[in-house]
Design an enzyme around this catalytic site. Structure first.
Site, PDB file in Angstrom:
ATOM      1  N   ASP A 106      -0.159  -4.079   6.262  1.00 24.62           N
ATOM      2  CA  ASP A 106      -0.808  -3.596   7.481  1.00 24.62           C
ATOM      3  C   ASP A 106      -2.261  -4.050   7.577  1.00 24.62           C
ATOM      4  OD1 ASP A 106       1.565  -2.346   8.040  1.00 24.62           O
ATOM      5  OD2 ASP A 106       0.813  -0.300   7.833  1.00 24.62           O
TER       6      ASP A 106
ATOM      7  N   HIS B  75       0.841  -1.194   0.000  1.00 21.75           N
ATOM      8  CA  HIS B  75       0.000   0.000   0.000  1.00 21.75           C
ATOM      9  C   HIS B  75       0.878   1.247   0.000  1.00 21.75           C
ATOM     10  CE1 HIS B  75       0.804  -0.624   4.276  1.00 21.75           C
ATOM     11  NE2 HIS B  75       0.372   0.600   4.540  1.00 21.75           N
TER      12      HIS B  75
ATOM     13  N   HIS C  34       1.446   3.967   1.946  1.00 20.11           N
ATOM     14  CA  HIS C  34       2.017   4.724   3.056  1.00 20.11           C
ATOM     15  C   HIS C  34       3.541   4.786   2.951  1.00 20.11           C
ATOM     16  CE1 HIS C  34      -1.844   4.034   5.616  1.00 20.11           C
ATOM     17  NE2 HIS C  34      -1.967   5.027   4.767  1.00 20.11           N
TER      18      HIS C  34
ATOM     19  N   HIS D 153       4.885  -4.934  10.776  1.00 17.79           N
ATOM     20  CA  HIS D 153       5.246  -4.210  11.997  1.00 17.79           C
ATOM     21  C   HIS D 153       5.356  -5.161  13.184  1.00 17.79           C
ATOM     22  CE1 HIS D 153       4.740  -0.035  10.549  1.00 17.79           C
ATOM     23  NE2 HIS D 153       3.777  -0.535   9.799  1.00 17.79           N
TER      24      HIS D 153
ATOM     25  N   HIS E 241      -7.338  -0.978   5.496  1.00 18.75           N
ATOM     26  CA  HIS E 241      -6.316  -0.040   5.983  1.00 18.75           C
ATOM     27  C   HIS E 241      -6.161   1.093   4.971  1.00 18.75           C
ATOM     28  CE1 HIS E 241      -2.789   1.213   8.224  1.00 18.75           C
ATOM     29  NE2 HIS E 241      -2.039   1.139   7.131  1.00 18.75           N
TER      30      HIS E 241
ATOM     31  N   ASP F 180       6.041   4.668   4.943  1.00 19.83           N
ATOM     32  CA  ASP F 180       6.919   3.709   5.619  1.00 19.83           C
ATOM     33  C   ASP F 180       6.926   2.346   4.929  1.00 19.83           C
ATOM     34  OD1 ASP F 180       4.228   3.389   6.588  1.00 19.83           O
ATOM     35  OD2 ASP F 180       4.975   2.213   8.282  1.00 19.83           O
ATOM     36  N   HIS F 181       6.171   2.224   3.844  1.00 22.00           N
ATOM     37  CA  HIS F 181       6.164   0.988   3.057  1.00 22.00           C
ATOM     38  C   HIS F 181       6.753   1.172   1.661  1.00 22.00           C
ATOM     39  CE1 HIS F 181       3.593  -1.445   5.833  1.00 22.00           C
ATOM     40  NE2 HIS F 181       3.413  -0.225   6.307  1.00 22.00           N
TER      41      HIS F 181
END
Length: 251
Positions: A126, A53, A55, A164, A109, A57-58
């Site tokens: 996530d 996805h 975001h 995570h 998410h 941090d990905h």
């Protein structure tokens, strides 16, 4: 044989490294630096990047990795993903390092969230965590319930590679939901020992999640009752999930 190992990033992210011989793929490289270091240390050539996805941090490390290695980038076509060369929607079959993967649409998410499944392994970003699930930043409870149902239908021995290290906190919440679940109490002890030893609690197995993760247990009487006590509007899976997810948000 495909090997899977983790590359820690940021505070609690896991980037998953897949290797076969000297060939490599990575899942959700939010940071390029630790990936580059690992590839160079192990003499690996990066062929593919899988993104679940949008975001940061990905996907934050994609640009630098593409500049260095020119890999194929598989990602949700409906989301803004840097360097995407292989846009996906879910339902496709792809081949990574000679291994076939099924692409699963798992909105919740985010609306375009994907998961990647091959026999024995699921990379779910996530969507599903150890003893938990992702917050609903874009999707609805009904969408997340459907996504989790599609994951729950996979073989029980499937290893769940989430993105995570949230398991300990999620287990504390799960205990608040089901304080008398013996499998949950056992898992709490096991995960505490792993974390005390500096080890990852991930991957889990789908069997573990089905036995201990409240978001996969929305028809269990104890979970339904806990949801009722926290404002559930009925006893449907979606109503129970929505109440439990809302409770978790403020836990």
């Amino acid at each position: 044989m495909l090997s899977v190992s983790l590359i820690p990033a940021f505070k609690d992210n896991y980037i998953w490294l897949l290797t076969r011989g000297g060939r490599a793929a990575v899942v959700d490289p939010g940071d390029a630096a630790p990936v580059q270091a690992r590839l160079e240390a192990d003499g690996l050539v990066l062929e593919s990047i899988l993104i679940t996805h949008h975001h940061a941090d990905h996907q934050g490390g994609v640009s630098a990795l593409v500049e260095r290695w020119q890999p194929k980038v598989y990602a949700p076509g409906s989301e803004s993903i840097t360097g995407c060369t292989q846009p996906l929607a879910g339902g496709e079959g792809i081949e990574i390092l000679g291994q076939g993967f099924a692409v699963m649409a798992v909105p919740g998410h985010t609306l375009g969230h994907l998961a990647y499944y091959a026999p024995g392994m699921l990379f779910c970003g996530d969507t599903l965590f150890g003893a938990g699930c992702g917050r609903l930043f874009e999707g609805t409870p009904a969408q997340m319930v459907a996504a989790l149902e599609s994951i729950a239908a996979l073989p029980a021995e499937t290893a769940v590679y989430c993105a995570h290290e949230y398991t300990e906190m999620n287990l504390r919440f799960a205990l608040a939901v089901e304080p008398e679940n013996p499998r949950l109490l056992q898992r709490c002890r096991q995960v505490a020992a792993l974390r005390e030893a500096g080890q990852s609690s991930v991957p889990s197995t789908l069997a573990e999640e089905l036995a201990t993760n409240p978001f996969l247990r929305c028809t269990e009487p104890a979970v339904v009752e806990a949801a009722r006590q926290h404002g559930a509007d009925g006893t449907s899976k979606t109503a129970v999930f929505a109440a439990i997810r809302g409770w978790r948000n403020s836990f």
